[in-house]
Design an enzyme around this catalytic site. Structure first.
Site, PDB file in Angstrom:
ATOM      1  N   ASP A 282      -6.320   2.880 -13.957  1.00  0.00           N
ATOM      2  CA  ASP A 282      -6.821   3.646 -12.746  1.00  0.00           C
ATOM      3  C   ASP A 282      -8.091   4.152 -13.314  1.00  0.00           C
ATOM      4  O   ASP A 282      -8.047   4.382 -14.785  1.00  0.00           O
ATOM      5  CB  ASP A 282      -5.650   4.661 -12.182  1.00  0.00           C
ATOM      6  CG  ASP A 282      -6.007   4.965 -10.730  1.00  0.00           C
ATOM      7  OD1 ASP A 282      -5.246   4.479 -10.031  1.00  0.00           O
ATOM      8  OD2 ASP A 282      -6.778   6.062 -10.756  1.00  0.00           O
TER       9      ASP A 282
ATOM     10  N   THR B 110      -7.737   1.688   0.668  1.00  0.00           N
ATOM     11  CA  THR B 110      -8.714   1.315   1.576  1.00  0.00           C
ATOM     12  C   THR B 110      -8.599   2.277   3.038  1.00  0.00           C
ATOM     13  O   THR B 110      -8.146   1.457   3.897  1.00  0.00           O
ATOM     14  CB  THR B 110      -8.356  -0.066   1.931  1.00  0.00           C
ATOM     15  OG1 THR B 110      -6.966  -0.384   2.368  1.00  0.00           O
ATOM     16  CG2 THR B 110      -8.779  -0.991   0.727  1.00  0.00           C
TER      17      THR B 110
ATOM     18  N   THR C   2      -4.935  -3.560   1.706  1.00  0.00           N
ATOM     19  CA  THR C   2      -4.951  -3.904   2.818  1.00  0.00           C
ATOM     20  C   THR C   2      -6.489  -4.120   3.185  1.00  0.00           C
ATOM     21  O   THR C   2      -7.018  -3.000   3.250  1.00  0.00           O
ATOM     22  CB  THR C   2      -4.121  -3.294   3.849  1.00  0.00           C
ATOM     23  OG1 THR C   2      -2.680  -3.108   3.309  1.00  0.00           O
ATOM     24  CG2 THR C   2      -4.129  -3.690   5.304  1.00  0.00           C
TER      25      THR C   2
ATOM     26  N   PHE D  61       3.848  -5.640   1.654  1.00  0.00           N
ATOM     27  CA  PHE D  61       4.727  -5.042   2.876  1.00  0.00           C
ATOM     28  C   PHE D  61       5.601  -4.098   2.532  1.00  0.00           C
ATOM     29  O   PHE D  61       6.132  -3.733   3.331  1.00  0.00           O
ATOM     30  CB  PHE D  61       5.142  -6.520   3.540  1.00  0.00           C
ATOM     31  CG  PHE D  61       4.341  -7.577   3.919  1.00  0.00           C
ATOM     32  CD1 PHE D  61       3.865  -7.334   5.245  1.00  0.00           C
ATOM     33  CD2 PHE D  61       4.023  -8.478   3.137  1.00  0.00           C
ATOM     34  CE1 PHE D  61       2.742  -8.494   5.668  1.00  0.00           C
ATOM     35  CE2 PHE D  61       2.987  -9.563   3.507  1.00  0.00           C
ATOM     36  CZ  PHE D  61       2.401  -9.487   4.704  1.00  0.00           C
TER      37      PHE D  61
ATOM     38  N   ALA E  59      12.548   6.447  19.315  1.00  0.00           N
ATOM     39  CA  ALA E  59      11.645   7.198  19.898  1.00  0.00           C
ATOM     40  C   ALA E  59      11.381   8.339  19.101  1.00  0.00           C
ATOM     41  O   ALA E  59      12.145   8.806  18.596  1.00  0.00           O
ATOM     42  CB  ALA E  59      11.917   7.553  21.237  1.00  0.00           C
ATOM     43  N   GLY E  60      10.176   8.760  18.773  1.00  0.00           N
ATOM     44  CA  GLY E  60       9.890  10.261  18.139  1.00  0.00           C
ATOM     45  C   GLY E  60       8.563  10.668  18.507  1.00  0.00           C
ATOM     46  O   GLY E  60       8.136  10.646  19.510  1.00  0.00           O
TER      47      GLY E  60
ATOM     48  N   GLY F 262       3.149   7.648  11.872  1.00  0.00           N
ATOM     49  CA  GLY F 262       2.180   8.225  11.023  1.00  0.00           C
ATOM     50  C   GLY F 262       2.274   7.420   9.905  1.00  0.00           C
ATOM     51  O   GLY F 262       2.567   6.329   9.712  1.00  0.00           O
TER      52      GLY F 262
ATOM     53  N   CYS G  83      -0.369   4.038   6.552  1.00  0.00           N
ATOM     54  CA  CYS G  83      -0.819   2.580   6.791  1.00  0.00           C
ATOM     55  C   CYS G  83      -0.798   2.368   8.500  1.00  0.00           C
ATOM     56  O   CYS G  83      -1.924   1.713   8.906  1.00  0.00           O
ATOM     57  CB  CYS G  83       0.459   1.523   6.411  1.00  0.00           C
ATOM     58  SG  CYS G  83       0.087   1.518   4.598  1.00  0.00           S
TER      59      CYS G  83
ATOM     60  N   LYS H 125      -3.869   3.818  10.232  1.00  0.00           N
ATOM     61  CA  LYS H 125      -5.022   3.164   9.673  1.00  0.00           C
ATOM     62  C   LYS H 125      -5.287   1.720  10.042  1.00  0.00           C
ATOM     63  O   LYS H 125      -6.493   1.258  10.335  1.00  0.00           O
ATOM     64  CB  LYS H 125      -5.406   3.583   8.315  1.00  0.00           C
ATOM     65  CG  LYS H 125      -5.353   2.169   7.323  1.00  0.00           C
ATOM     66  CD  LYS H 125      -5.690   2.911   5.803  1.00  0.00           C
ATOM     67  CE  LYS H 125      -4.590   2.038   4.826  1.00  0.00           C
ATOM     68  NZ  LYS H 125      -4.820   0.617   4.943  1.00  0.00           N
TER      69      LYS H 125
HETATM   70  P1  NAD Z   1      -3.386   5.252  -3.189  1.00  0.00           P
HETATM   71  O1  NAD Z   1      -4.352   5.922  -2.638  1.00  0.00           O
HETATM   72  O2  NAD Z   1      -1.973   5.818  -3.467  1.00  0.00           O
HETATM   73  O3  NAD Z   1      -3.673   4.711  -4.514  1.00  0.00           O
HETATM   74  C1  NAD Z   1      -5.033   4.016  -4.687  1.00  0.00           C
HETATM   75  C2  NAD Z   1      -5.370   4.099  -6.306  1.00  0.00           C
HETATM   76  O4  NAD Z   1      -6.522   3.455  -6.660  1.00  0.00           O
HETATM   77  C3  NAD Z   1      -5.556   5.663  -6.783  1.00  0.00           C
HETATM   78  O5  NAD Z   1      -4.725   6.070  -7.682  1.00  0.00           O
HETATM   79  C4  NAD Z   1      -7.090   5.587  -7.179  1.00  0.00           C
HETATM   80  O6  NAD Z   1      -7.233   6.731  -8.043  1.00  0.00           O
HETATM   81  C5  NAD Z   1      -7.365   4.086  -7.550  1.00  0.00           C
HETATM   82  N1  NAD Z   1      -8.672   3.736  -7.601  1.00  0.00           N
HETATM   83  C6  NAD Z   1      -9.549   3.860  -6.709  1.00  0.00           C
HETATM   84  N2  NAD Z   1     -10.911   3.536  -7.018  1.00  0.00           N
HETATM   85  C7  NAD Z   1     -10.740   2.792  -8.305  1.00  0.00           C
HETATM   86  C8  NAD Z   1     -11.278   2.113  -9.101  1.00  0.00           C
HETATM   87  N3  NAD Z   1     -12.721   1.891  -8.980  1.00  0.00           N
HETATM   88  N4  NAD Z   1     -10.852   1.794 -10.553  1.00  0.00           N
HETATM   89  C9  NAD Z   1      -9.404   2.081 -10.664  1.00  0.00           C
HETATM   90  N5  NAD Z   1      -8.601   2.889  -9.675  1.00  0.00           N
HETATM   91  C10 NAD Z   1      -9.294   3.003  -8.670  1.00  0.00           C
HETATM   92  O7  NAD Z   1      -3.320   4.031  -2.276  1.00  0.00           O
HETATM   93  P2  NAD Z   1      -1.940   3.249  -1.820  1.00  0.00           P
HETATM   94  O8  NAD Z   1      -1.208   3.803  -0.767  1.00  0.00           O
HETATM   95  O9  NAD Z   1      -1.447   2.651  -3.146  1.00  0.00           O
HETATM   96  O10 NAD Z   1      -2.630   1.933  -1.006  1.00  0.00           O
HETATM   97  C11 NAD Z   1      -3.187   0.970  -1.685  1.00  0.00           C
HETATM   98  C12 NAD Z   1      -3.593  -0.119  -0.851  1.00  0.00           C
HETATM   99  O11 NAD Z   1      -2.362  -0.932  -0.696  1.00  0.00           O
HETATM  100  C13 NAD Z   1      -4.130   0.108   0.493  1.00  0.00           C
HETATM  101  O12 NAD Z   1      -5.124  -0.950   0.946  1.00  0.00           O
HETATM  102  C14 NAD Z   1      -2.981   0.045   1.501  1.00  0.00           C
HETATM  103  O13 NAD Z   1      -3.428   0.106   2.791  1.00  0.00           O
HETATM  104  C15 NAD Z   1      -2.152  -0.935   0.992  1.00  0.00           C
HETATM  105  N6  NAD Z   1      -0.787  -0.799   1.360  1.00  0.00           N
HETATM  106  C16 NAD Z   1      -0.112   0.471   1.162  1.00  0.00           C
HETATM  107  C17 NAD Z   1       1.314   0.689   1.406  1.00  0.00           C
HETATM  108  C18 NAD Z   1       1.808   2.065   1.180  1.00  0.00           C
HETATM  109  O14 NAD Z   1       2.925   2.209   1.821  1.00  0.00           O
HETATM  110  N7  NAD Z   1       1.329   3.093   0.751  1.00  0.00           N
HETATM  111  C19 NAD Z   1       2.071  -0.442   1.721  1.00  0.00           C
HETATM  112  C20 NAD Z   1       1.445  -1.727   1.850  1.00  0.00           C
HETATM  113  C21 NAD Z   1       0.148  -1.822   1.733  1.00  0.00           C
END
Ligand code: NAD
Length: 434
Positions: free
Chosen positions: A31, A87, A122, A153, A256-257, A261, A264, A267
């Site tokens: 990261d 994203t 995503t 997922f 229902a609720g 939020g 995911c 957005k």
């Molecule tokens: P998050 O914000 O928790 O984590 C993203 C990480 O990427 C952060 O730790 C950030 O520091 C790091 N980062 C950003 N730019 C970087 C770079 N250039 N180099 C290295 N690290 C970098 O996000 P998340 O919730 O884990 O979601 C990640 C993706 O997965 C999104 O596209 C989201 O839509 C998708 N997704 C999320 C979930 C969920 O439940 N959170 C489920 C399925 C899919």
């Protein structure tokens, strides 16, 4: 066993990294946030997810999982690079791909042998194609690589179980070599007979959005039915059961609720609407899902007003801050939205959540956080249940009734039985139950 680097160690990246290490691979999680990496190197998980700490501990102690800021050595040592970068939505509803594409730019000059770049984030349809173009422009001719779309997922709160026992794995790729490598990585799931959907990039990318939008649509649909139930004297829980028992419909996601939020659904529905628009069509069902959800959120303020009359100066206990139970994630949480609106209208808020208070404290100005749920109710004019944590399903209602200044309860999660609550002396409101 393969060498894998996961870039982006958020909810998805960390769970992916830990689970892939648990499958037996050697995984480096990279990261660009030094604080996050320092915490993880010290064995601290930066967010709450059940079972994750233990899985990280076991796999780091076995030498299969490590955390690093060093992208060049991560890319150098691995054949497969997963991208799990955030994203977030842009103000216009599209997807902000800046961090994601920045990571691709950073990785591209480091590729000096065959690699598979796996997109776990995503991302809009067409992104894998964009990634390929960026890589082609930066990688020396003659070095082969593949781009794979492998959307995730998992659900926060049950992320490890979801990753280890998925309903399906979706792999979008162009080459047989990439399909084989991905099939090999997910080989531990063969025992569970997990279906692997092999398809092209565009289909894989769209499956993720279509899946989330469909689930969100079920929620908006039942919320619309709940509002209708209130007008015609029907009970939405019975309606949900009555329709859900039809195997073609299914009982899930019919609760229902206060609206959906989280990081995911809001957005991804907006992104899908925007993807459709760019493709020259209007995604009308998706648009309606978004609008009904916004209406449902705003409707919560009206429900509070109906329960209290005047909001200004009233003390309100908010029970539950996370967007759903078993997570400390408050991103786009209906509870946070409600608190912000009520504060604007002059209410005093005392809030409690078993896990999410630290996160909420960082973004909410003016709300008080209490160490337990009963202190939040002390002297309040109204208590509102916003998250269905188990702890909130087992409230000592006699105690709450005595603590509240007025025994008014707004149960936005329909956890309690209206008749029983009224028998206990509460003025009880819920969603879609008369
Ligand atoms: P998050 O914000 O928790 O984590 C993203 C990480 O990427 C952060 O730790 C950030 O520091 C790091 N980062 C950003 N730019 C970087 C770079 N250039 N180099 C290295 N690290 C970098 O996000 P998340 O919730 O884990 O979601 C990640 C993706 O997965 C999104 O596209 C989201 O839509 C998708 N997704 C999320 C979930 C969920 O439940 N959170 C489920 C399925 C899919």
């Amino acid at each position: 066993m393969r060498n894998i680097t996961v870039v982006g160690v958020g909810y998805v990246g960390l769970v992916t990294g830990a689970c892939l290490a648990d499958f037996g691979n050697k995984v480096i999680c990279v990261d660009n946030d030094p604080k996050k990496i320092e915490l993880l190197q010290g064995g601290t998980i930066p967010f709450y997810e059940s079972g994750l700490k233990e899985m990280v501990r076991i796999n780091t102690s076995k030498g299969r999982l490590e955390f690093s800021l060093d992208l060049p050595s991560g890319v150098g040592e691995s054949e497969v690079i997963y991208l799990a970068i955030g994203t977030p939505p842009r103000p216009d509803g599209g997807v902000d791909l800046r961090d994601f594409l920045q990571a691709v730019e950073e990785i591209s000059p480091l590729i000096d042998s065959y690699k598979v770049i796996v997109d776990k984030s995503t991302v809009p349809v067409g992104t894998a194609h964009r990634v390929k173009k960026i890589l082609e422009g930066k990688i020396n001719k003659g070095i082969e690589f593949d781009v794979v779309s492998n959307p995730e997922f998992l659900r926060e709160g049950s992320a490890i179980g979801d990753f280890m026992r998925p309903n399906r794995v979706v792999v979008g790729a162009e080459s047989e070599r990439a399909f084989e490598i991905m099939a090999d990585i997910y080989r531990p799931l063969y025992l569970l007979e997990t279906p692997i959907i092999r398809t092209n990039w565009e289909t894989a990318e769209l499956i993720k959005y279509a899946s989330n939008a469909f689930l969100a649509t079920k929620i908006s649909f039942i919320n619309e039915m709940a509002n209708l139930c209130e007008r015609v004297g029907a009970d939405v829980q019975v309606v949900a059961r009555g329709i859900g028992l039809d195997g073609r419909i299914g009982t899930k996601f019919l609760h229902a609720g206060p609206g959906f939020g989280g990081s995911c659904f809001p957005k991804d529905t907006m992104a899908l609407a925007s993807i459709a628009k760019e493709a020259g069509m209007e995604a009308k069902v998706v648009q309606a899902t978004i609008e009904v959800n916004l209406q449902q959120r705003r409707g919560m303020v009206e429900r509070v007003r109906r329960a209290l009359g005047e909001i200004k100066g009233k003390q309100i206990a908010i029970l539950g801050l996370a967007f759903k139970p078993n997570t400390d994630d408050i991103r786009n949480s209906p509870s946070i939205y409600l608190i912000e609106e009520l504060l604007k209208l002059g209410a005093r808020i005392k809030a409690y959540d078993p896990m999410a208070m630290e996160n909420a404290r960082m973004i909410l100005d003016g709300a008080e956080f209490t160490p337990d749920l009963y202190s939040a109710c002390q002297g309040a004019d109204l208590a509102v249940i916003m998250t269905e944590w188990n702890e909130l399903r087992e409230l000592d209602m006699g105690r709450i009734r005595k603590l509240l200044r007025k025994p008014i309860l707004l149960d936005a999660k329909n956890i309690y039985n209206p008749r029983e609550m009224r028998k206990l002396g509460f003025t009880y409101y819920s969603i879609g139950r008369g």
